[in-house]
Design a protein around this motif. Structure first.
Motif, PDB file in Angstrom:
ATOM      1  N   LEU A 102      -1.206  -0.604  -7.594  1.00 22.20           N
ATOM      2  CA  LEU A 102      -1.340  -0.416  -6.155  1.00 22.20           C
ATOM      3  C   LEU A 102      -2.641  -1.038  -5.654  1.00 22.20           C
ATOM      4  O   LEU A 102      -3.687  -0.897  -6.290  1.00 22.20           O
ATOM      5  N   CYS A 104       0.817  -1.215   0.000  1.00 28.15           N
ATOM      6  CA  CYS A 104       0.000   0.000   0.000  1.00 28.15           C
ATOM      7  C   CYS A 104       0.851   1.266   0.000  1.00 28.15           C
ATOM      8  O   CYS A 104       0.441   2.304  -0.526  1.00 28.15           O
ATOM      9  N   LEU A 105       2.034   1.193   0.596  1.00 26.77           N
ATOM     10  CA  LEU A 105       2.900   2.367   0.707  1.00 26.77           C
ATOM     11  C   LEU A 105       3.847   2.522  -0.478  1.00 26.77           C
ATOM     12  O   LEU A 105       4.629   3.480  -0.522  1.00 26.77           O
ATOM     13  N   ALA A 106       3.783   1.594  -1.413  1.00 30.75           N
ATOM     14  CA  ALA A 106       4.669   1.665  -2.578  1.00 30.75           C
ATOM     15  C   ALA A 106       4.329   2.877  -3.439  1.00 30.75           C
ATOM     16  O   ALA A 106       3.201   3.358  -3.453  1.00 30.75           O
ATOM     17  N   ILE A 107       5.335   3.371  -4.129  1.00 36.49           N
ATOM     18  CA  ILE A 107       5.141   4.439  -5.108  1.00 36.49           C
ATOM     19  C   ILE A 107       5.286   3.820  -6.485  1.00 36.49           C
ATOM     20  O   ILE A 107       6.290   3.173  -6.788  1.00 36.49           O
ATOM     21  N   MET A 135       1.005   8.663  -6.371  1.00 35.27           N
ATOM     22  CA  MET A 135       0.494   7.792  -7.419  1.00 35.27           C
ATOM     23  C   MET A 135       0.992   8.270  -8.772  1.00 35.27           C
ATOM     24  O   MET A 135       0.983   9.467  -9.060  1.00 35.27           O
ATOM     25  N   THR A 170      -0.539   5.392  -0.606  1.00 31.99           N
ATOM     26  CA  THR A 170       0.725   5.624  -1.298  1.00 31.99           C
ATOM     27  C   THR A 170       1.139   7.096  -1.194  1.00 31.99           C
ATOM     28  O   THR A 170       0.295   7.993  -1.317  1.00 31.99           O
TER      29      THR A 170
END
Length: 284
Positions: free
Chosen positions: A250, A241-244, A259, A256
């Protein structure tokens, strides 16, 4: 939410912050005054989803006719430490889930697996504004419209009795209402429940509160503990969820930091710097 037109007061009911006891005191005392109260559940034709009429985030309340009273009257809300609130929200979710779980949590706290199951689903529920998880939504969703505070008087559960006494003096409330609030502050009508200390100190619960309720800590001056996710499934979910990255890769859209959209467009998630309450009542 309660509106007392004679006293020109609005009482916002923030979930798991002694709202039921306050609601009872204001309604019983206001039986002979012009009061309005909202409770129960309903389908909102504007939002196109189910809502909890007792606990309405201000982003939902803004489109209703009730919003005018928040602008014209003194607004009161009760708040609580995010860790204690989230532990209580987990129990409330199970209490409303089924008769079996209601009976279970009436005498003992949720199990470790029940807590983890709740925490794993909470981020997606918040993303969708699913009212079944409304008790776990951040405090500032019920006190702020974006960065704008809409509350004049805050009561803290941690100093409940003294804050209620000060509220009565500050707003010159009727003696009968002050007496009822004094009784509430002393614990009148409070139900005996299982101790949730271990639950509120659980590292996964604290890590989730630190993430999902991160604006509440500095806004309302609550102490935040360092905590990391220990459950592997929960840790994997949060990392995703925290990925860019590309929007469609996502799992959720609201956690994030940034986005990345098609054609190179980007939309970052800003960090909100919130004041706890408005310094003066807004003009009509």
């Amino acid at each position: 939410m309660i509106v007392d037109h004679d006293l020109k007061l609005v009482v916002l009911h923030i979930p798991k912050c002694a709202g039921t006891a306050l609601r009872r005191a204001f309604l019983e005392d206001g039986a002979d005054r012009r009061t309005e109260s909202w409770f129960d559940f309903s389908y909102d034709p504007v939002l196109k989803r189910q809502v909890d009429l007792a606990h309405r985030p201000l982003m939902d309340l803004r489109h209703t006719k009730l919003w005018r009273w928040l602008r014209r009257y003194q607004v009161i809300a009760c708040i609580r430490h995010p860790y204690d609130r989230l532990a209580s929200a987990c129990r409330e979710h199970l209490r409303q889930k089924s008769r079996a779980t209601e009976m279970q949590v009436s005498s003992q706290p949720p199990t470790n697996e029940q807590l983890l199951h709740y925490l794993r689903r909470l981020p997606a529920a918040m993303d969708a504004h699913d009212l079944r998880w409304v008790h776990g939504f951040p405090i500032h969703w019920f006190t702020h419209l974006g960065k704008r505070p809409m509350v004049d008087q805050l009561i803290r559960c941690e100093q409940f009795s003294s804050d209620l006494e000060a509220l009565g003096e500050t707003l010159s409330l009727p003696k009968s209402l002050r007496k009822r609030l004094q009784a509430v502050g002393e614990g009148a009508g409070r139900r005996e429940t299982a101790d949730l200390t271990a639950l509120r100190n659980h590292p996964d619960l604290q890590a989730m509160a630190n993430l999902l309720h991160r604006e509440d800590f500095p806004c309302f001056r609550y102490k935040q503990q360092k905590a990391t996710f220990s459950d592997p499934e929960l840790k994997q979910l949060i990392n995703a969820c925290l990925a860019i990255g590309p929007s469609h890769d996502l799992p959720l859209t609201n956690l994030t930091p940034e986005m990345h959209w098609y054609y190179g467009r980007m939309s970052p998630r800003p960090e909100l710097q919130l004041k706890p309450k408005r310094t003066k009542r807004a003009a009509p």
